[in-house]
Design a protein around this motif. Structure first.
Motif, short mmCIF file in Angstrom:
data_model
loop_
_atom_site.label_atom_id
_atom_site.label_comp_id
_atom_site.label_asym_id
_atom_site.label_seq_id
_atom_site.Cartn_x
_atom_site.Cartn_y
_atom_site.Cartn_z
N ASN A 6 0.82 -1.01 -0.13
CA ASN A 6 0.01 0.06 0.14
C ASN A 6 0.91 1.26 -0.04
OD1 ASN A 6 -2.99 -0.53 0.00
ND2 ASN A 6 -2.34 -1.73 1.71
N ILE A 7 2.09 1.33 0.61
CA ILE A 7 2.91 2.37 0.72
C ILE A 7 3.45 2.59 -0.53
CG2 ILE A 7 5.33 3.04 1.69
CD1 ILE A 7 4.29 1.83 4.29
N LEU A 8 3.84 1.60 -1.22
CA LEU A 8 4.32 1.58 -2.67
C LEU A 8 3.25 2.24 -3.56
CD1 LEU A 8 6.58 -1.90 -2.86
CD2 LEU A 8 7.37 0.41 -2.93
N VAL A 136 -4.56 -3.65 -5.06
CA VAL A 136 -3.73 -2.44 -4.21
C VAL A 136 -3.58 -1.12 -5.28
CG1 VAL A 136 -1.36 -2.03 -3.68
CG2 VAL A 136 -2.30 -4.20 -3.34
N MET A 137 -3.83 -1.38 -6.45
CA MET A 137 -3.50 0.03 -7.08
C MET A 137 -4.95 1.00 -7.09
SD MET A 137 -0.21 0.13 -7.57
CE MET A 137 -0.01 1.49 -8.83
N PRO A 138 -5.85 0.41 -7.65
CA PRO A 138 -7.19 1.37 -7.93
C PRO A 138 -7.50 2.23 -6.67
CG PRO A 138 -7.59 -1.08 -8.75
CD PRO A 138 -6.07 -1.05 -8.01
N LYS A 139 -7.61 1.35 -5.50
CA LYS A 139 -7.90 2.17 -4.51
C LYS A 139 -6.92 3.29 -4.09
CE LYS A 139 -6.12 -1.04 -1.03
NZ LYS A 139 -6.47 -1.87 0.23
N ASN A 140 -5.72 3.12 -4.08
CA ASN A 140 -4.73 4.29 -3.95
C ASN A 140 -4.66 5.29 -5.15
OD1 ASN A 140 -3.14 3.19 -1.16
ND2 ASN A 140 -3.10 1.36 -2.40
N LEU A 141 -4.85 4.74 -6.25
CA LEU A 141 -4.98 5.73 -7.31
C LEU A 141 -6.16 6.89 -6.89
CD1 LEU A 141 -4.27 3.64 -10.37
CD2 LEU A 141 -3.30 5.86 -9.60
N SER A 220 -9.88 4.51 -12.13
CA SER A 220 -9.60 3.69 -10.78
C SER A 220 -11.01 3.13 -10.46
CB SER A 220 -8.77 4.72 -9.69
OG SER A 220 -9.38 5.98 -9.56
N THR A 221 -12.09 4.11 -10.49
CA THR A 221 -13.32 3.87 -10.09
C THR A 221 -13.97 2.71 -10.51
OG1 THR A 221 -13.95 6.16 -9.27
CG2 THR A 221 -15.60 4.80 -9.68
N LEU A 223 -12.21 0.27 -12.29
CA LEU A 223 -11.46 -0.82 -11.94
C LEU A 223 -11.86 -1.52 -10.42
CD1 LEU A 223 -7.53 0.07 -12.66
CD2 LEU A 223 -9.26 -1.71 -13.81
N ILE A 224 -12.37 -0.72 -9.45
CA ILE A 224 -12.70 -1.02 -8.20
C ILE A 224 -13.90 -1.67 -8.21
CG2 ILE A 224 -13.34 0.02 -5.96
CD1 ILE A 224 -11.35 2.20 -6.26
N ARG A 225 -14.86 -1.02 -9.23
CA ARG A 225 -16.31 -1.56 -9.27
C ARG A 225 -16.05 -3.03 -9.83
NH1 ARG A 225 -20.19 3.55 -10.94
NH2 ARG A 225 -19.95 4.46 -8.90
N HIS A 226 -15.24 -3.13 -11.12
CA HIS A 226 -14.89 -4.20 -11.73
C HIS A 226 -14.65 -5.36 -10.83
CE1 HIS A 226 -14.37 -6.92 -15.19
NE2 HIS A 226 -12.85 -7.22 -14.64
N SER A 227 -13.33 -5.15 -9.83
CA SER A 227 -12.98 -6.01 -9.08
C SER A 227 -13.79 -6.47 -7.94
CB SER A 227 -11.82 -5.49 -8.42
OG SER A 227 -10.75 -4.99 -9.28
N ALA A 228 -14.76 -5.69 -7.57
CA ALA A 228 -15.80 -6.12 -6.53
C ALA A 228 -16.77 -7.07 -7.13
CB ALA A 228 -16.57 -4.84 -6.09
N LYS A 229 -17.16 -7.21 -8.47
CA LYS A 229 -17.98 -8.06 -9.10
C LYS A 229 -17.58 -9.58 -8.89
CE LYS A 229 -20.06 -4.58 -11.96
NZ LYS A 229 -20.37 -4.39 -13.59
#
Length: 229
Positions: A6-8, A136-141, A220-221, A223-229
């Protein structure tokens, strides 16, 4: 390990935001067709210095090449000014100030290259450590983009409230001399790029950066929604 990832990802996001900011400046300064002709016409820059528009654009092209390190000096640039051929366009003070500006441009280019390397390296590290880039990436983006969008709107609003004041503040921050204080009676540079030119340029940079950041937020939004499905 998830904390490290997450830091990265946060470092990646902030690096990307700075890359996009520098790139926004680069796009306005170098890649908008007809931008300088439009601005020079708007502010009658060619009439102010007594030059033909095409001649002024040629000098501007040499100046911008110098700022990127593609030209060694400005002191040998001459032009036909007020019907006088082969007049040196930049005096010593202007050339010295533009040397300072050149250092900023070259530093920005160097910083962007370093940050690009970081943005390439971080996903590889996360992947190598068997982390999931999609997790890791979408939520931080998204979080980082929203932070930078908020900063952009706040800083933009403050600057827009009194551009002249913050234009001076900018110069005090980035220059340790008074070479930037030019006289329209003796210095061509301030006549071709008056304060209004910089106001327009700042607005265009902000608009392009806004498009970039909003694009990252939307991406990023999704990607987040796609990953949640």
């Amino acid at each position: 390990m998830s904390i490290v990832r997450n830091i990265l990802a946060i470092i990646f996001t902030f690096s990307l935001m700075i890359i996009l900011l520098i790139s926004s400046v680069d796009i306005v300064a170098y890649h908008i067709p007809g931008y300088y002709r439009y601005e020079y016409t708007k502010y009658s820059s060619h009439d102010r210095v007594g030059m033909d528009m095409d001649e002024l654009l040629r000098v501007s092209g040499e100046m911008m090449a110098y700022l990127k390190g593609k030209r060694e000096s400005l002191s040998d640039i001459s032009a036909k000014i007020k019907n006088q051929p082969d007049v040196l366009f930049f005096n010593e003070k202007e050339a010295a100030h533009m040397k300072d500006v050149r250092e900023l441009f070259i530093a920005a280019i160097f910083i962007r290259r370093i940050l690009l390397a970081i943005c390439i390296l971080i996903p590889a590290i996360i992947k190598f450590s068997r982390g999931s880039l999609r997790k890791v990436m979408p939520k931080n983006l998204l979080a980082g983009s929203c932070i930078f969008l908020t900063l952009l709107l706040c800083v933009g609003g403050i600057i827009a409230s009194n551009f002249s004041k913050y234009f001076v503040v900018f110069h005090h921050i980035f220059f340790n001399n008074d070479l930037w204080i030019l006289d329209p009676a003796t210095d061509n540079l301030i006549n071709i790029v008056p304060e209004g030119f910089f106001l327009d340029t700042a607005r265009n940079i902000a608009a392009i950066y806004l498009i970039f950041v909003v694009g990252i937020i939307v991406f990023s939004t999704v990607l987040i929604r796609h990953s949640a499905k």
